[in-house]
Scaffold this active site. Structure first.
Site, PDB file in Angstrom:
ATOM      1  N   HIS A 169      38.020   8.062  16.125  1.00  0.00           N
ATOM      2  CA  HIS A 169      38.115   7.494  14.787  1.00  0.00           C
ATOM      3  C   HIS A 169      39.460   7.821  14.160  1.00  0.00           C
ATOM      4  CE1 HIS A 169      36.385  11.538  14.361  1.00  0.00           C
ATOM      5  NE2 HIS A 169      36.847  11.574  13.116  1.00  0.00           N
ATOM      6  N   HIS A 171      41.541   8.327  10.473  1.00  0.00           N
ATOM      7  CA  HIS A 171      41.412   8.592   9.041  1.00  0.00           C
ATOM      8  C   HIS A 171      42.504   7.841   8.282  1.00  0.00           C
ATOM      9  CE1 HIS A 171      38.727  12.237   9.367  1.00  0.00           C
ATOM     10  NE2 HIS A 171      39.209  12.183  10.605  1.00  0.00           N
TER      11      HIS A 171
END
Length: 227
Positions: A169, A171
């Site tokens: 992932h 940010h």
């Protein structure tokens, strides 16, 4: 990052502040409520489970063990399947963008691939490219919504780098002048010393181009230049 801090971050993704779970099976009710509000299912779990079932997965036994996370225990996979609550701001066939439930700044968001990959190096380049292609679009919307003109894009890859959920992932963290979010920004940085780093540069090039022939055919000048 200390174990208590990692646990707190993990819990933050499981329990968004606005989704308080009532006693007696409340988590299931909350998940159903979020599904009704717009969280849809995806092929995340089925794709990961199929890869595990076939003995697949990149990176050998370690990657295969982390791929097994996608079968049910991975927080992000549960969010993608609609089994856990999240504040969704964007979704397409490849990735999902949600608000971090314990943000470092208002608007702190996460871009998550819908298929389970435990680390950035285990994520296929087309998936990484698809995620990266959404960064300008999403960051522009996030900055406008939070009235910011800057942002950090951060990838915590590996436990030593602070990764606590082993599902790739990105940010996106909106920034304001003087917010003092990163203490290291006030640290004085030392200039690079050529004598100290020449060996490191050679070692990196050897990793990039293991064979002498490959190294000769791919000189440094072939790399893209900064504009």
């Amino acid at each position: 990052m200390s174990p208590p801090r990692r646990l707190a971050v993990l819990r933050s993704h499981l329990q968004p502040p606005a989704a308080s779970a009532p006693a007696g099976g409340g988590n299931r009710d909350v998940a159903r409520g979020e599904q009704a509000a717009g969280i849809s299912t995806s092929p995340c779990a089925s794709a990961a489970a199929a890869a595990v079932g076939k003995g697949g997965g990149r990176g050998g036994a370690e990657a295969g063990g982390r791929e097994a996370e996608g079968k049910g225990t991975c927080v992000f996979c549960r969010i993608i399947r609609g089994e856990a609550p999240a504040f969704k701001v964007y979704e397409d066939d490849v990735c999902l963008c949600i608000l971090d439930s314990h943000p470092l700044a208002p608007g702190h968001s996460l871009i998550i691939p819908k298929c389970h990959f435990p680390s950035l190096e285990a994520t296929p380049p087309p998936v990484v490219a698809a995620m990266c292609s959404k960064v300008p679009f999403l960051s522009n919307a996030i900055m406008k919504a939070t009235q910011c003109d800057s942002f950090n894009m951060v990838v915590n890859n590996g436990a030593a780098a602070g990764q606590v959920i082993f599902h790739t992932h990105f940010h996106i963290i909106p920034r304001r002048s003087g917010d003092k979010l990163w203490p290291t920004e006030s640290l004085r940085r030392r200039s690079i010393e050529p004598n100290e780093t020449s060996g490191l540069v050679s070692c990196i090039k050897e990793q990039l181009y293991p064979s002498p022939e490959g190294f000769k055919t791919k000189p440094t000048s072939s790399l893209p230049k900064e504009r």
